[in-house]
Design a protein around this motif. Structure first.
Motif, PDB file in Angstrom:
ATOM      1  N   LEU A 186       0.812  -1.213   0.000  1.00 17.84           N
ATOM      2  CA  LEU A 186       0.000   0.000   0.000  1.00 17.84           C
ATOM      3  C   LEU A 186       0.848   1.266   0.000  1.00 17.84           C
ATOM      4  O   LEU A 186       0.297   2.363  -0.145  1.00 17.84           O
ATOM      5  N   SER A 187       2.150   1.124   0.145  1.00 23.60           N
ATOM      6  CA  SER A 187       3.009   2.302   0.181  1.00 23.60           C
ATOM      7  C   SER A 187       2.950   3.045  -1.151  1.00 23.60           C
ATOM      8  O   SER A 187       2.841   2.445  -2.228  1.00 23.60           O
ATOM      9  N   LEU A 188       3.052   4.372  -1.085  1.00 23.98           N
ATOM     10  CA  LEU A 188       2.955   5.200  -2.288  1.00 23.98           C
ATOM     11  C   LEU A 188       4.303   5.387  -2.975  1.00 23.98           C
ATOM     12  O   LEU A 188       4.340   5.736  -4.154  1.00 23.98           O
ATOM     13  N   ASP A 189       5.397   5.186  -2.257  1.00 20.30           N
ATOM     14  CA  ASP A 189       6.746   5.386  -2.810  1.00 20.30           C
ATOM     15  C   ASP A 189       7.370   4.035  -3.110  1.00 20.30           C
ATOM     16  O   ASP A 189       8.105   3.469  -2.298  1.00 20.30           O
ATOM     17  N   ARG A 190       7.049   3.508  -4.295  1.00 19.83           N
ATOM     18  CA  ARG A 190       7.609   2.226  -4.687  1.00 19.83           C
ATOM     19  C   ARG A 190       7.838   2.214  -6.186  1.00 19.83           C
ATOM     20  O   ARG A 190       7.206   2.951  -6.941  1.00 19.83           O
ATOM     21  N   THR A 191       8.724   1.326  -6.626  1.00 18.62           N
ATOM     22  CA  THR A 191       8.990   1.132  -8.040  1.00 18.62           C
ATOM     23  C   THR A 191       8.317  -0.155  -8.517  1.00 18.62           C
ATOM     24  O   THR A 191       7.845  -0.963  -7.704  1.00 18.62           O
ATOM     25  N   GLU A 192       8.294  -0.352  -9.836  1.00 19.58           N
ATOM     26  CA  GLU A 192       7.701  -1.573 -10.387  1.00 19.58           C
ATOM     27  C   GLU A 192       8.508  -2.806  -9.966  1.00 19.58           C
ATOM     28  O   GLU A 192       7.935  -3.878  -9.740  1.00 19.58           O
ATOM     29  N   GLU A 193       9.816  -2.645  -9.872  1.00 23.38           N
ATOM     30  CA  GLU A 193      10.643  -3.768  -9.432  1.00 23.38           C
ATOM     31  C   GLU A 193      10.314  -4.163  -7.998  1.00 23.38           C
ATOM     32  O   GLU A 193      10.247  -5.356  -7.666  1.00 23.38           O
ATOM     33  N   GLU A 194      10.090  -3.172  -7.152  1.00 27.99           N
ATOM     34  CA  GLU A 194       9.729  -3.471  -5.769  1.00 27.99           C
ATOM     35  C   GLU A 194       8.339  -4.093  -5.697  1.00 27.99           C
ATOM     36  O   GLU A 194       8.100  -4.992  -4.868  1.00 27.99           O
ATOM     37  N   ASP A 195       7.427  -3.662  -6.536  1.00 27.70           N
ATOM     38  CA  ASP A 195       6.105  -4.283  -6.593  1.00 27.70           C
ATOM     39  C   ASP A 195       6.213  -5.771  -6.898  1.00 27.70           C
ATOM     40  O   ASP A 195       5.524  -6.605  -6.296  1.00 27.70           O
ATOM     41  N   GLU A 196       7.084  -6.083  -7.848  1.00 22.65           N
ATOM     42  CA  GLU A 196       7.245  -7.492  -8.223  1.00 22.65           C
ATOM     43  C   GLU A 196       7.854  -8.304  -7.087  1.00 22.65           C
ATOM     44  O   GLU A 196       7.452  -9.442  -6.834  1.00 22.65           O
ATOM     45  N   ARG A 197       8.826  -7.720  -6.382  1.00 18.10           N
ATOM     46  CA  ARG A 197       9.428  -8.434  -5.252  1.00 18.10           C
ATOM     47  C   ARG A 197       8.400  -8.682  -4.154  1.00 18.10           C
ATOM     48  O   ARG A 197       8.357  -9.770  -3.562  1.00 18.10           O
ATOM     49  N   ILE A 198       7.574  -7.683  -3.877  1.00 17.41           N
ATOM     50  CA  ILE A 198       6.543  -7.849  -2.842  1.00 17.41           C
ATOM     51  C   ILE A 198       5.550  -8.925  -3.260  1.00 17.41           C
ATOM     52  O   ILE A 198       5.153  -9.784  -2.452  1.00 17.41           O
ATOM     53  N   GLN A 199       5.141  -8.907  -4.520  1.00 16.87           N
ATOM     54  CA  GLN A 199       4.170  -9.885  -4.993  1.00 16.87           C
ATOM     55  C   GLN A 199       4.734 -11.305  -4.933  1.00 16.87           C
ATOM     56  O   GLN A 199       4.036 -12.250  -4.525  1.00 16.87           O
ATOM     57  N   MET A 200       5.974 -11.478  -5.328  1.00 13.11           N
ATOM     58  CA  MET A 200       6.587 -12.810  -5.277  1.00 13.11           C
ATOM     59  C   MET A 200       6.765 -13.280  -3.836  1.00 13.11           C
ATOM     60  O   MET A 200       6.548 -14.460  -3.522  1.00 13.11           O
ATOM     61  N   HIS A 201       7.159 -12.385  -2.949  1.00 20.24           N
ATOM     62  CA  HIS A 201       7.341 -12.782  -1.547  1.00 20.24           C
ATOM     63  C   HIS A 201       6.001 -13.115  -0.893  1.00 20.24           C
ATOM     64  O   HIS A 201       5.927 -14.032  -0.065  1.00 20.24           O
ATOM     65  N   ALA A 202       4.946 -12.391  -1.257  1.00 22.69           N
ATOM     66  CA  ALA A 202       3.622 -12.714  -0.724  1.00 22.69           C
ATOM     67  C   ALA A 202       3.182 -14.107  -1.161  1.00 22.69           C
ATOM     68  O   ALA A 202       2.611 -14.872  -0.373  1.00 22.69           O
ATOM     69  N   ASP A 203       3.448 -14.466  -2.408  1.00 22.05           N
ATOM     70  CA  ASP A 203       3.100 -15.800  -2.887  1.00 22.05           C
ATOM     71  C   ASP A 203       3.921 -16.867  -2.163  1.00 22.05           C
ATOM     72  O   ASP A 203       3.406 -17.945  -1.819  1.00 22.05           O
ATOM     73  N   ARG A 204       5.190 -16.559  -1.906  1.00 23.46           N
ATOM     74  CA  ARG A 204       6.043 -17.505  -1.172  1.00 23.46           C
ATOM     75  C   ARG A 204       5.526 -17.707   0.252  1.00 23.46           C
ATOM     76  O   ARG A 204       5.507 -18.840   0.767  1.00 23.46           O
ATOM     77  N   LEU A 205       5.102 -16.633   0.886  1.00 21.44           N
ATOM     78  CA  LEU A 205       4.583 -16.750   2.253  1.00 21.44           C
ATOM     79  C   LEU A 205       3.286 -17.552   2.290  1.00 21.44           C
ATOM     80  O   LEU A 205       3.046 -18.323   3.237  1.00 21.44           O
ATOM     81  N   TYR A 206       2.451 -17.402   1.268  1.00 25.57           N
ATOM     82  CA  TYR A 206       1.185 -18.133   1.264  1.00 25.57           C
ATOM     83  C   TYR A 206       1.430 -19.639   1.168  1.00 25.57           C
ATOM     84  O   TYR A 206       0.801 -20.430   1.894  1.00 25.57           O
ATOM     85  N   HIS A 207       2.333 -20.038   0.300  1.00 24.54           N
ATOM     86  CA  HIS A 207       2.603 -21.475   0.163  1.00 24.54           C
ATOM     87  C   HIS A 207       3.304 -22.018   1.403  1.00 24.54           C
ATOM     88  O   HIS A 207       3.078 -23.182   1.793  1.00 24.54           O
ATOM     89  N   GLU A 208       4.132 -21.213   2.047  1.00 20.45           N
ATOM     90  CA  GLU A 208       4.731 -21.650   3.300  1.00 20.45           C
ATOM     91  C   GLU A 208       3.668 -21.773   4.392  1.00 20.45           C
ATOM     92  O   GLU A 208       3.721 -22.712   5.219  1.00 20.45           O
TER      93      GLU A 208
END
Length: 349
Positions: A186-208
């Motif tokens: 939800l942060s307003l100061d982010r890049t597209e690369e950081e968005d992708e890292r957050i999305q991938m880490h969220a998916d990793r946490l869900y499967h864990e």
């Protein structure tokens, strides 16, 4: 059969109709008519070239100036500055580009204080909408499984509205969205690369999380004690290592640590209003230790985003307050400025 009309006179020897006119009429036509007598080609004159015909028509229309040069002959002037938006790098239409202003600059100049404040709120709402799209992308396999159930599932599954596949998809979507919030999506100061890292880490946490739930379920069925995991699912150290030291999550955590707030290390109920504290206590009732830790991290992530938006709004209020002060010092205070000053909007804090 030209003999029926008095013989076969050749076109080249036929007398010109203009030569049979009355001399006074000829003089009138030469002065007032659009076509000159000398412009009428005689049969003995050779055919004019295309350039001569073009010049003839231009003289008849009053265009005495020479035709414009070809675009291929135009060479850019060394002193002409062509903007990047122009489609003609050779300097054409430079007089039109002198007053050109980009659309973003015009929109920014035309926005008042309320519009700029609304942009902050709209940006936060856009981030909330983007969370739904990112969660669906992470749950595409569960969504496809539910669709296959409706298309090729058994009769019993369709009679039960594919309830099992639907529950899996809803659980995935809900938890992925909550993980994204906890990781700072939800942060307003982010890049597209950081968005992708957050999305991938969220998916990793869900499967864990699913793997831990399955381990706990297997232990329960076997009558064994609940397994103990080495560390919580979400920790500041693991999140910073996955997202990077320059991520929005890390910046928000450093800011909270400097301010002495504990909402980035865990949940601190004293940071919330009494009403919100009661809501949080109800959310944590009946949850296991792992689920409580996860719920606390998610609530903390939402609070980080809210604090960031509140800071942006306070910055906009400070800029607006300085603008009203400047207008008052220059003697151009408006009625709205006077009302806001009377209501105490110019006081800081």
């Amino acid at each position: 059969m030209s003999w029926l009309w008095g013989g076969g006179t050749n076109e080249s020897t036929r007398p010109d109709a203009y030569s049979k006119l009355d001399p006074s009429l000829k003089d009138f036509l030469s002065k007032e008519g659009p076509f000159k007598s000398q412009d009428v080609p005689s049969p003995q004159q050779p055919q004019a070239s295309p350039d001569a015909a073009s010049n003839q028509y231009r003289s008849q229309l009053g265009w005495t100036s020479p035709p414009p040069p070809s675009t291929e002959a135009i060479s850019p002037s060394p002193t002409t500055q062509v903007p990047s938006e122009s489609l003609y790098p050779d300097g054409r239409y430079a007089h039109l580009w002198k007053s050109y202003r980009p659309r973003a600059e015009i929109e920014a100049a035309g926005k008042n204080d309320q519009d700029k404040l609304r942009d902050v709120i709209d940006a936060y709402n856009d981030r909330r909408s983007a969370i739904g799209a990112a969660a669906i992308e992470n749950c595409v396999l569960e969504q496809m499984a539910e669709r296959e159930c409706w298309e090729t599932g058994s009769y019993w599954e369709k009679m039960n509205m594919c309830r099992g596949r639907n529950r899996q998809f809803i659980k995935c979507y809900t938890m992925q969205a909550r993980f994204l919030k906890a990781l700072g999506y939800l942060s307003l100061d982010r890049t597209e690369e950081e968005d992708e890292r957050i999305q991938m880490h969220a998916d990793r946490l869900y499967h864990e999380m699913k793997a831990r739930e399955e381990a706990m379920e297997d232990a329960k069925k076997a009558g064994l004690p609940e397994p103990l995991f080495e560390k919580p699912l979400i920790t500041p150290a693991s999140t910073t290592a996955a997202l990077g030291a320059d991520s929005a999550y890390a910046r928000a955590r450093e800011k909270a640590m400097a301010a002495g707030s504990g909402y980035n290390e865990g949940l601190k109920l004293s940071d919330y209003s009494p009403e919100r504290q009661e809501q949080i206590k109800k959310q944590l009732q009946g949850l296991s230790k792992e689920e409580k830790e996860l719920e606390m991290q998610i609530i903390a992530g939402e609070r980080r985003a809210q604090i960031e938006v509140a800071e942006r709004i306070q910055e906009r209020f400070a800029v607006e307050r300085e603008a009203r002060k400047d207008r008052r010092e220059r003697g151009r205070e408006s009625v709205g400025d006077s009302i806001k000053r009377a209501w105490g909007w110019d006081r800081e804090g």
